[in-house]
Design a protein around this motif. Structure first.
Motif, short mmCIF file in Angstrom:
data_model
loop_
_atom_site.label_atom_id
_atom_site.label_comp_id
_atom_site.label_asym_id
_atom_site.label_seq_id
_atom_site.Cartn_x
_atom_site.Cartn_y
_atom_site.Cartn_z
N PRO A 107 0.81 -1.22 0.00
CA PRO A 107 0.00 0.00 0.00
C PRO A 107 0.84 1.26 0.00
O PRO A 107 1.90 1.33 0.61
CB PRO A 107 -0.82 -0.11 1.30
N LYS A 108 0.33 2.26 -0.71
CA LYS A 108 1.04 3.53 -0.82
C LYS A 108 0.14 4.64 -0.31
O LYS A 108 -1.07 4.55 -0.28
CB LYS A 108 1.39 3.82 -2.28
N GLU A 109 0.76 5.78 0.05
CA GLU A 109 0.00 6.96 0.39
C GLU A 109 -0.49 7.62 -0.89
O GLU A 109 -0.16 7.22 -1.99
CB GLU A 109 0.90 7.95 1.17
N GLU A 110 -1.31 8.67 -0.72
CA GLU A 110 -1.79 9.39 -1.88
C GLU A 110 -0.62 10.00 -2.64
O GLU A 110 0.43 10.27 -2.08
CB GLU A 110 -2.76 10.51 -1.46
N ASP A 111 -0.84 10.25 -3.94
CA ASP A 111 0.22 10.77 -4.79
C ASP A 111 0.67 12.16 -4.39
O ASP A 111 1.63 12.69 -4.94
CB ASP A 111 -0.24 10.78 -6.26
N GLU A 112 -0.04 12.82 -3.44
CA GLU A 112 0.32 14.18 -3.07
C GLU A 112 1.70 14.24 -2.44
O GLU A 112 2.39 15.24 -2.50
CB GLU A 112 -0.72 14.73 -2.08
N SER A 113 2.15 13.17 -1.83
CA SER A 113 3.44 13.18 -1.15
C SER A 113 4.33 12.10 -1.73
O SER A 113 4.23 10.94 -1.37
CB SER A 113 3.25 12.96 0.36
N GLY A 114 5.19 12.45 -2.67
CA GLY A 114 6.08 11.49 -3.31
C GLY A 114 7.08 10.90 -2.33
O GLY A 114 7.45 9.74 -2.42
N GLU A 115 7.52 11.70 -1.34
CA GLU A 115 8.52 11.20 -0.40
C GLU A 115 7.94 10.11 0.47
O GLU A 115 8.58 9.12 0.76
CB GLU A 115 9.02 12.37 0.47
N GLU A 116 6.69 10.27 0.91
CA GLU A 116 6.07 9.26 1.75
C GLU A 116 5.89 7.97 1.01
O GLU A 116 6.03 6.89 1.55
CB GLU A 116 4.71 9.77 2.24
N GLU A 117 5.60 8.05 -0.31
CA GLU A 117 5.45 6.84 -1.11
C GLU A 117 6.75 6.07 -1.13
O GLU A 117 6.78 4.86 -0.96
CB GLU A 117 5.05 7.20 -2.55
N GLU A 118 7.85 6.75 -1.37
CA GLU A 118 9.13 6.08 -1.45
C GLU A 118 9.49 5.43 -0.12
O GLU A 118 9.99 4.31 -0.07
CB GLU A 118 10.22 7.07 -1.86
N ASP A 119 9.19 6.12 0.99
CA ASP A 119 9.51 5.55 2.30
C ASP A 119 8.73 4.29 2.56
O ASP A 119 9.25 3.30 3.08
CB ASP A 119 9.21 6.59 3.40
N ASP A 120 7.43 4.29 2.19
CA ASP A 120 6.60 3.12 2.42
C ASP A 120 7.09 1.94 1.62
O ASP A 120 7.13 0.81 2.09
CB ASP A 120 5.14 3.42 2.04
N GLU A 121 7.45 2.20 0.35
CA GLU A 121 7.89 1.11 -0.51
C GLU A 121 9.21 0.53 -0.03
O GLU A 121 9.39 -0.69 0.02
CB GLU A 121 8.03 1.60 -1.95
N GLN A 122 10.12 1.42 0.35
CA GLN A 122 11.42 0.94 0.77
C GLN A 122 11.33 0.15 2.07
O GLN A 122 12.11 -0.75 2.33
CB GLN A 122 12.37 2.13 0.95
N GLY A 123 10.33 0.45 2.92
CA GLY A 123 10.22 -0.24 4.19
C GLY A 123 9.45 -1.54 4.12
O GLY A 123 9.46 -2.31 5.07
N ALA A 124 8.75 -1.80 3.00
CA ALA A 124 7.94 -3.01 2.89
C ALA A 124 8.83 -4.21 2.62
O ALA A 124 9.76 -4.14 1.83
CB ALA A 124 6.93 -2.85 1.77
N THR A 125 8.54 -5.30 3.31
CA THR A 125 9.31 -6.53 3.12
C THR A 125 8.37 -7.70 2.87
O THR A 125 7.23 -7.69 3.32
CB THR A 125 10.19 -6.85 4.33
N CYS A 126 8.86 -8.70 2.17
CA CYS A 126 8.09 -9.91 1.87
C CYS A 126 7.95 -10.76 3.12
O CYS A 126 8.93 -11.01 3.83
CB CYS A 126 8.77 -10.70 0.76
N GLY A 127 6.73 -11.23 3.42
CA GLY A 127 6.49 -12.05 4.59
C GLY A 127 7.10 -13.44 4.48
O GLY A 127 7.15 -14.16 5.47
N ALA A 128 7.56 -13.80 3.28
CA ALA A 128 8.14 -15.14 3.11
C ALA A 128 9.67 -15.11 3.11
O ALA A 128 10.31 -15.83 3.86
CB ALA A 128 7.64 -15.77 1.81
N CYS A 129 10.25 -14.23 2.27
CA CYS A 129 11.72 -14.21 2.14
C CYS A 129 12.38 -13.05 2.87
O CYS A 129 13.59 -13.06 3.08
CB CYS A 129 12.11 -14.18 0.67
N GLY A 130 11.61 -12.02 3.24
CA GLY A 130 12.16 -10.89 3.97
C GLY A 130 12.80 -9.83 3.11
O GLY A 130 13.28 -8.82 3.63
N ASP A 131 12.83 -10.02 1.79
CA ASP A 131 13.44 -9.03 0.90
C ASP A 131 12.55 -7.79 0.78
O ASP A 131 11.33 -7.86 0.96
CB ASP A 131 13.68 -9.62 -0.49
N ASN A 132 13.17 -6.68 0.42
CA ASN A 132 12.44 -5.42 0.29
C ASN A 132 11.61 -5.39 -0.98
O ASN A 132 11.85 -6.12 -1.93
CB ASN A 132 13.42 -4.24 0.29
#
Length: 251
Positions: free
Chosen positions: A179-204
Motif C-alpha cells: 500500500p502507498k499513500e496518496e500521490d500528493e506526497s512522493g517522499e512518503e510513497e518512497e519511504d513506504d515502498e522501501q520499508g515493505a518486506t516480503c512475509g516469506a523471504c524478507g526481501d524489500n
C-alpha cells in the motif's frame, strides 16, 4: 493413483491420444461431474490433487508419495481455495492448472522418449488445435475464435504496479504492490515502498515485482515466493497466505 496400469505412450500419436484421454477426464470433473468434484474437494482434508487418466476418467486424491514421481504431478492443494472464492472462479483456477499439467505430462513423454524438434512441434500443434480446459470451463472458446483481436487487446500487461492495483481494488483484491499513500506526497510513497518486506523471504519491495497481500494477516508477499502469478490472482477473491491456510487446516 490408477487401479490398472495404462500403456506408456512412445510416439507423437500415442502421446496425443494419452493427452486427449486425460483431458476428457478433467473436463468431465469440471463440467458434467462438477457437483461430485466440488464435494470431494473438502478444504478440511489434506492437500488434494485432480488427476485425469488416459481412459477419460478423473480422480481427486492425495499426491503420490514417490519422490521424484513417475509423472509430473498436478497442482497441490486445490481444495484449500474452494471456499475462499466464488465457485466459477475456483473452477477456472483448477482448469488453468489442469491445462498446465496436461502439457507437462505430454512433453515429459516427449523428453523421455527423445522427441526431436519436428516431433515436439507436431505434438504441440495437435494439442494447440484443441480448446483448453480453461476455455471450455469458462465458455470463452467460441469467443476466442470469433474475436481474437478483442481478446488480445484485453490482455493487459501486469508489470505496472499502479495499473494492476487499480484493477484489483475494483475486484476487492489486494495485490501487485504494498500500500502507498496518496500521490500528493512522493517522499512518503518512497519511504513506504522501501520499508515493505516480503512475509516469506524478507526481501524489500521492488517496483518491477508482483506482490500480493494476505486478506487474513495483512502481510505482503512476492508472488514468486507464494507461487501466485498475476493471472492466478485474477481469479482469487480472498487470498490466504500459506501460514493462514495451514492454520485453517489444523482446526
Amino acid at each position: 493413483m490408477e487401479g490398472v496400469p495404462h500403456p506408456i505412450p512412445r510416439t507423437v500419436e500415442e502421446v496425443f491420444t494419452d493427452f486427449k484421454g486425460r483431458r476428457a477426464g478433467l473436463i468431465k470433473a469440471l463440467t458434467t461431474d462438477v457437483e461430485k468434484f466440488y464435494q470431494q474437494c473438502d478444504p478440511e482434508k489434506e492437500n488434494l490433487c485432480l488427476y485425469g487418466f488416459p481412459n477419460e476418467t478423473w480422480e481427486v486424491n492425495l499426491p503420490v508419495e514417490e519422490v521424484p514421481p513417475e509423472l509430473p504431478e498436478p497442482a497441490l492443494g486445490i481444495n484449500f481455495a474452494r471456499d475462499g472464492m466464488q465457485e466459477k472462479d475456483w473452477l477456472s483456477l483448477v482448469a488453468v492448472h489442469s491445462d498446465s499439467w496436461l502439457l507437462a505430462v505430454a512433453f515429459y513423454f516427449g523428453a523421455r522418449f527423445g522427441f526431436g524438434k519436428n516431433e515436439r512441434k507436431r505434438l504441440f500443434q495437435m494439442i494447440n488445435d484443441l480448446p483448453t480446459i480453461f476455455e471450455l470451463v469458462t465458455g470463452s472458446a467460441k469467443q476466442l475464435k470469433d474475436q481474437p483481436a478483442a481478446h488480445n487487446n484485453g490482455s493487459k500487461c501486469k508489470s505496472s504496479g499502479k495499473s494492476h492495483q487499480s484493477e484489483s481494488q475494483a475486484k476487492g483484491m489486494k495485490m501487485s504492490a504494498p500500500p502507498k499513500e496518496e500521490d500528493e506526497s512522493g517522499e512518503e510513497e518512497e519511504d513506504d515502498e522501501q520499508g515493505a518486506t516480503c512475509g516469506a523471504c524478507g526481501d524489500n519491495y521492488g517496483t518491477d515485482e508482483f506482490w500480493i497481500c494476505c486478506d487474513m494477516c495483512e502481510r505482503w508477499f512476492h508472488g514468486k515466493c507464494v507461487k501466485i502469478t498475476p493471472a492466478k490472482a485474477e481469479h482469487i477473491k480472498q487470498y490466504k497466505c500459506p501460514s493462514c491456510s495451514n492454520k485453517r487446516v489444523r482446526v
